[in-house]
Structure formats: structure tokens, C-alpha cells
Write a protein that holds these residues in place. Structure first.
Motif, mmCIF file in Angstrom:
data_model
loop_
_atom_site.group_PDB
_atom_site.id
_atom_site.type_symbol
_atom_site.label_atom_id
_atom_site.label_comp_id
_atom_site.label_asym_id
_atom_site.label_seq_id
_atom_site.Cartn_x
_atom_site.Cartn_y
_atom_site.Cartn_z
ATOM 1 N N MET A 136 58.125 31.322 40.375
ATOM 2 C CA MET A 136 57.191 32.441 40.144
ATOM 3 C C MET A 136 56.722 33.042 41.472
ATOM 4 O O MET A 136 56.359 32.314 42.383
ATOM 5 C CB MET A 136 55.957 31.902 39.405
ATOM 6 C CG MET A 136 55.547 32.661 38.181
ATOM 7 S SD MET A 136 54.037 31.948 37.462
ATOM 8 C CE MET A 136 54.317 30.209 37.573
ATOM 9 N N ILE A 137 56.724 34.351 41.551
ATOM 10 C CA ILE A 137 56.214 35.029 42.756
ATOM 11 C C ILE A 137 54.697 35.215 42.625
ATOM 12 O O ILE A 137 53.968 35.209 43.599
ATOM 13 C CB ILE A 137 56.849 36.427 42.889
ATOM 14 C CG1 ILE A 137 58.360 36.337 43.025
ATOM 15 C CG2 ILE A 137 56.250 37.183 44.048
ATOM 16 C CD1 ILE A 137 59.028 37.705 42.964
ATOM 17 N N ALA A 138 54.253 35.427 41.407
ATOM 18 C CA ALA A 138 52.821 35.632 41.171
ATOM 19 C C ALA A 138 52.481 35.235 39.749
ATOM 20 O O ALA A 138 53.299 35.365 38.838
ATOM 21 C CB ALA A 138 52.442 37.099 41.398
ATOM 22 N N GLY A 139 51.265 34.715 39.581
ATOM 23 C CA GLY A 139 50.758 34.407 38.248
ATOM 24 C C GLY A 139 49.319 34.876 38.187
ATOM 25 O O GLY A 139 48.598 34.775 39.196
ATOM 26 N N GLY A 140 48.900 35.406 37.060
ATOM 27 C CA GLY A 140 47.524 35.884 36.997
ATOM 28 C C GLY A 140 47.036 36.135 35.582
ATOM 29 O O GLY A 140 47.785 35.995 34.607
ATOM 30 N N TYR A 141 45.747 36.446 35.490
ATOM 31 C CA TYR A 141 45.182 36.860 34.198
ATOM 32 C C TYR A 141 44.101 37.899 34.413
ATOM 33 O O TYR A 141 43.565 38.055 35.517
ATOM 34 C CB TYR A 141 44.631 35.670 33.401
ATOM 35 C CG TYR A 141 43.445 34.940 33.991
ATOM 36 C CD1 TYR A 141 42.167 35.506 34.025
ATOM 37 C CD2 TYR A 141 43.590 33.650 34.484
ATOM 38 C CE1 TYR A 141 41.076 34.823 34.549
ATOM 39 C CE2 TYR A 141 42.517 32.955 35.016
ATOM 40 C CZ TYR A 141 41.262 33.545 35.046
ATOM 41 O OH TYR A 141 40.191 32.869 35.576
ATOM 42 N N ILE A 142 43.828 38.622 33.345
ATOM 43 C CA ILE A 142 42.662 39.515 33.298
ATOM 44 C C ILE A 142 41.786 38.994 32.172
ATOM 45 O O ILE A 142 42.301 38.668 31.093
ATOM 46 C CB ILE A 142 43.086 40.975 33.006
ATOM 47 C CG1 ILE A 142 44.085 41.448 34.068
ATOM 48 C CG2 ILE A 142 41.862 41.904 32.953
ATOM 49 C CD1 ILE A 142 44.806 42.736 33.710
ATOM 50 N N ILE A 143 40.491 38.862 32.436
ATOM 51 C CA ILE A 143 39.581 38.411 31.373
ATOM 52 C C ILE A 143 38.682 39.582 30.984
ATOM 53 O O ILE A 143 38.082 40.232 31.839
ATOM 54 C CB ILE A 143 38.774 37.160 31.797
ATOM 55 C CG1 ILE A 143 37.786 36.754 30.701
ATOM 56 C CG2 ILE A 143 38.037 37.341 33.120
ATOM 57 C CD1 ILE A 143 37.169 35.372 30.905
ATOM 58 N N TYR A 144 38.665 39.875 29.661
ATOM 59 C CA TYR A 144 37.811 40.941 29.138
ATOM 60 C C TYR A 144 36.567 40.258 28.566
ATOM 61 O O TYR A 144 36.552 39.835 27.410
ATOM 62 C CB TYR A 144 38.552 41.744 28.058
ATOM 63 C CG TYR A 144 39.939 42.170 28.519
ATOM 64 C CD1 TYR A 144 40.100 43.232 29.412
ATOM 65 C CD2 TYR A 144 41.082 41.480 28.096
ATOM 66 C CE1 TYR A 144 41.366 43.597 29.866
ATOM 67 C CE2 TYR A 144 42.344 41.840 28.535
ATOM 68 C CZ TYR A 144 42.476 42.893 29.422
ATOM 69 O OH TYR A 144 43.725 43.243 29.880
ATOM 70 N N GLY A 145 35.583 40.070 29.435
ATOM 71 C CA GLY A 145 34.357 39.390 29.022
ATOM 72 C C GLY A 145 33.181 40.280 29.347
ATOM 73 O O GLY A 145 33.344 41.485 29.523
ATOM 74 N N PRO A 146 31.993 39.700 29.480
ATOM 75 C CA PRO A 146 30.846 40.511 29.905
ATOM 76 C C PRO A 146 31.181 41.269 31.193
ATOM 77 O O PRO A 146 30.742 42.389 31.395
ATOM 78 C CB PRO A 146 29.744 39.475 30.137
ATOM 79 C CG PRO A 146 30.111 38.320 29.264
ATOM 80 C CD PRO A 146 31.620 38.298 29.228
ATOM 81 N N ARG A 147 31.985 40.625 32.084
ATOM 82 C CA ARG A 147 32.596 41.338 33.205
ATOM 83 C C ARG A 147 34.096 41.287 32.998
ATOM 84 O O ARG A 147 34.607 40.305 32.466
ATOM 85 C CB ARG A 147 32.267 40.637 34.529
ATOM 86 C CG ARG A 147 30.815 40.681 34.914
ATOM 87 C CD ARG A 147 30.603 40.079 36.290
ATOM 88 N NE ARG A 147 30.763 38.636 36.301
ATOM 89 C CZ ARG A 147 29.816 37.780 35.947
ATOM 90 N NH1 ARG A 147 28.645 38.219 35.532
ATOM 91 N NH2 ARG A 147 30.029 36.480 35.988
ATOM 92 N N CYS A 148 34.782 42.335 33.440
ATOM 93 C CA CYS A 148 36.246 42.307 33.384
ATOM 94 C C CYS A 148 36.738 41.879 34.764
ATOM 95 O O CYS A 148 36.421 42.530 35.765
ATOM 96 C CB CYS A 148 36.785 43.682 32.998
ATOM 97 S SG CYS A 148 38.593 43.719 32.980
ATOM 98 N N CYS A 149 37.477 40.768 34.834
ATOM 99 C CA CYS A 149 37.928 40.237 36.125
ATOM 100 C C CYS A 149 39.435 40.024 36.094
ATOM 101 O O CYS A 149 40.008 39.780 35.029
ATOM 102 C CB CYS A 149 37.261 38.892 36.415
ATOM 103 S SG CYS A 149 35.470 38.960 36.328
ATOM 104 N N LEU A 150 40.021 40.099 37.277
ATOM 105 C CA LEU A 150 41.456 39.856 37.415
ATOM 106 C C LEU A 150 41.633 38.748 38.457
ATOM 107 O O LEU A 150 41.093 38.856 39.562
ATOM 108 C CB LEU A 150 42.150 41.148 37.854
ATOM 109 C CG LEU A 150 43.681 41.160 37.948
ATOM 110 C CD1 LEU A 150 44.202 42.596 37.817
ATOM 111 C CD2 LEU A 150 44.219 40.534 39.218
ATOM 112 N N LEU A 151 42.340 37.680 38.090
ATOM 113 C CA LEU A 151 42.639 36.613 39.039
ATOM 114 C C LEU A 151 44.138 36.551 39.219
ATOM 115 O O LEU A 151 44.888 36.654 38.237
ATOM 116 C CB LEU A 151 42.065 35.277 38.560
ATOM 117 C CG LEU A 151 40.559 35.183 38.901
ATOM 118 C CD1 LEU A 151 39.720 35.843 37.840
ATOM 119 C CD2 LEU A 151 40.123 33.773 39.183
ATOM 120 N N VAL A 152 44.570 36.400 40.468
ATOM 121 C CA VAL A 152 46.008 36.392 40.716
ATOM 122 C C VAL A 152 46.302 35.489 41.891
ATOM 123 O O VAL A 152 45.491 35.366 42.820
ATOM 124 C CB VAL A 152 46.536 37.834 40.948
ATOM 125 C CG1 VAL A 152 45.926 38.480 42.188
ATOM 126 C CG2 VAL A 152 48.059 37.876 41.024
#
Ligand SMILES: O=P(O)(O)OC[C@H]1O[C@](O)(COP(=O)(O)O)[C@@H](O)[C@@H]1O
Ligand SMILES: [Mg+2]
Ligand SMILES: [Mg+2]
Length: 331
Positions: A136-152
Motif C-alpha cells: 500500500m502506498i497510502a491508507g486513510g479514512y474520513i470520519i463524518y462526525g461532529p467534526r469531519c476529519c481525514l486521517l492518512v
């Protein structure tokens, strides 16, 4: 899709167009989720694996497919599609996506997410995705919660971005997340207790026994039923997550998918200092052999995940012993 996307300072140059496209897709989906159209929770079909599909699952899949056009992708594989889709013939990357994770929470306004994994593209879709997870070159997620965050993660730490509602772009929150371990929390769907393998039952029994048991500590339990939300909590404050194999029909490898759920989360967790295994062996040492293949999944703070592996190595007499007699594991 145009408009603001993500602070690219810490993103490798060759991956910027793709990450910008993912960020725009995530910001757009976040807006749709916030609007709260109640028809998005309606069951509209089943995917190739027989899982129910909600309207928002299919909407998110179509949205990302569209957002990623022209971003250097050769292959697009999704939880919601039987087979990968061919994109740009000269594209450098292959992307696998769980467009909407935690679908059972759509109606209830509990955090949901998107998970993605990026691999180098090969000439064939199969060779692009059915390969060691460590490619894998990159792995990540976006969380749609009280804040929207992206971790990668691009293989050198885990980066944390937060959607800025004023600009519609993702700002950098933390260039290198380090998972603390200040939590004695475990996450597992305890309703499946009777179906679990013995080492998992023994591990949870010992947590439940609390201060009077072999761990000599009181534990807390959480189960959100959104993998992304559990991963985010664990990255922020530690703890452990388990979705083991179990005795139910179709759960011999657990529930979660290797390609677009477990592998990218494992990369984020490892890169933040944690551990991710199938109960015994590192997820990232695993090899994916079918697009929608499942794997048992245990991740979180390294010491806790290692302890679960040790329960799998215990002699049968110790695993079966009542917690009070499990001598090897006195705190
Ligand atoms: O309903 P269960 O068995 O507790 O499973 C919950 C798990 O299923 C999932 O919702 C599966 O993901 P999808 O919603 O993408 O199918 C995970 O997010 C979650 O960890
Ligand atoms: Mg999912
Ligand atoms: Mg999904």
C-alpha cells in the motif's frame, strides 16, 4: 469537482492530485450527510457479498467514482461493486474504497466514514489489488462526525486533517499522530460472545473480571458499530478493537474486509505506534487473495494487541480455565 481541498504541505508530490480529489469528495459527502435527507438510510439493494445496501452507500460510491476522475487512477475498486472499474489507462494508482462505512448508523446520526487504500497500479486490476497489504502506498479514512476529519498515512507517520466549514477545505491538525495508551477500553460486539473462539472469550472474560481478575484493572467497553469511529477513538486515546472470526455461518473470517477496511486502518494504526493483527499475525503481512475477502481484525495499543496474540498461544488448559485460575496472565 473543483474548489478547496486539503493542505498539501505534508503530502508526497505525486499523490497530491489524488488526495485533493479524495478530500473534495469527502467534503461533498460530508455536506450531503449534514443535510440529513432521511431517504438516504433506505435499504435499496444487496451487494455481491449479500450485504444490504443503503441509498447513501450507493450515493457515496458514485460520488467518489466521479470525484476521482482525472486524478491519476487506473483502477477503482469499491465495497459496493463486484469488480474493479478501469479508469485512466495511464493512471499510476489503484484505489480501493469503502465509500460509506458504518451504514447501520446512517439513520441514527452516529458517526460514519469512508475508508480508502492506494496501491501502485499494475496492468491488470487483479495484480493491482490482490497483493501483500504492505505494498500500500497510502491508507486513510474520513470520519463524518461532529467534526469531519481525514486521517492518512503515506508510510511515514499518520497525518490528521480537519474540514474547515468556512473554507470547505481540510486543514492540517497534526502532522504525526502518536497514539497514547491512557485507556482501558475494549471494543467488541459482545452479543456474539457465544460464537467467539476460546482465546477471544478468555481475553474478554479477563477484562470483564476487572480489578478482581487476573488483569487487576477495571475496563470500560465501547461499541459504535462504525469501524472508522472506533479507529478514530483508539487513535486519539488508545484501547483495543476486536472483530474476531466466529462460529456463525459466513463469519469464519470475521466480518470486516481486508482490502478497503482492515489494511488501511492497520496502516494508520501501525504508523501511529499501535499494532494491528488478525488475532495473531500482522494484518500488513497478510496477502489479499480476493477482492472482497474478510479477515479477523484486532487493533489498538501495541501491548493490548500483543496480549490477545498471547492468548492464542496459551495451552488449551489455560484458555479454558476460569479467569481466577489463568495463572499466566496475572497482571
Ligand atoms: O453489526 P456488527 O456485526 O456489530 O458490525 C459492525 C461493523 O460492520 C461495519 O459497519 C461494516 O462496514 P459497512 O457498513 O461498510 O458494511 C463496520 O463499520 C463495523 O465495525
Ligand atoms: Mg465498512
Ligand atoms: Mg461500507
Amino acid at each position: 469537482m473543483t474548489g478547496p481541498s486539503i493542505d498539501t504541505t505534508h503530502i508526497p508530490e505525486g499523490l497530491r492530485p489524488l488526495m485533493q480529489a479524495i478530500a473534495r469528495g469527502g467534503a461533498a459527502l460530508s455536506g450531503v450527510i449534514r443535510r440529513g435527507d432521511r431517504s438516504m438510510g433506505a435499504e435499496v439493494g444487496t451487494n455481491s457479498d449479500g450485504d444490504g445496501q443503503k441509498r447513501l452507500d450507493l450515493y457515496a460510491d458514485a460520488l467518489f467514482l466521479d470525484a476521482l476522475k482525472g486524478a491519476g487512477l487506473r483502477w477503482f475498486a469499491s465495497e459496493e461493486r463486484d469488480q474493479p472499474i478501469a479508469m485512466q489507462p495511464g493512471g499510476e494508482f489503484a484505489l480501493a474504497i469503502d465509500p460509506l462505512d458504518g451504514s447501520s448508523n446512517i439513520d441514527t446520526n452516529v458517526s460514519i466514514g469512508t475508508i480508502f487504500a492506494i496501491y501502485p497500479a499494475a496492468d491488470e486490476a487483479g495484480a493491482s489489488f490482490l497483493r501483500p497489504a504492505r505494498d500500500m502506498i497510502a491508507g486513510g479514512y474520513i470520519i463524518y462526525g461532529p467534526r469531519c476529519c481525514l486521517l492518512v498515512s503515506f508510510g511515514d507517520g499518520t497525518q490528521f486533517y480537519t474540514l474547515n466549514p468556512d473554507t470547505g477545505g481540510f486543514d492540517l491538525t497534526d502532522a504525526r499522530v502518536e497514539m497514547p495508551d491512557c485507556s482501558f477500553e475494549f471494543a467488541i460486539n459482545a452479543s456474539n460472545y457465544r460464537h467467539w473462539p476460546r482465546p477471544v472469550r478468555a481475553y474478554i472474560d479477563d477484562c470483564l473480571a476487572g480489578a478482581e481478575g487476573p488483569r487487576a484493572k477495571n475496563f470500560n467497553m465501547r461499541w459504535i458499530a462504525s469501524l472508522v469511529a472506533e479507529a478514530h477513538r483508539i487513535l486519539i486515546r488508545g484501547g483495543i478493537f476486536l472483530y474476531p472470526a466466529d462460529g456463525r455461518d459466513g463469519y469464519q473470517n470475521g466480518r470486516l474486509r481486508m482490502l478497503y477496511e482492515c489494511a488501511p486502518i492497520a496502516m494508520l494504526i501501525e504508523q501511529a505506534g499501535g499494532r494491528a493483527t488478525d488475532g495473531a499475525l500482522p494484518i500488513l503481512d497478510g496477502r489479499i487473495d480476493s477482492l472482497h475477502g474478510r479477515t479477523p481484525f484486532v487493533f489498538g495499543s501495541a501491548e493490548k494487541v500483543d496480549r490477545v496474540a498471547a492468548y492464542h498461544d496459551l495451552p488449551e488448559a489455560e484458555v479454558s480455565a476460569l479467569f481466577g485460575n489463568r495463572g499466566l496472565f496475572r497482571a
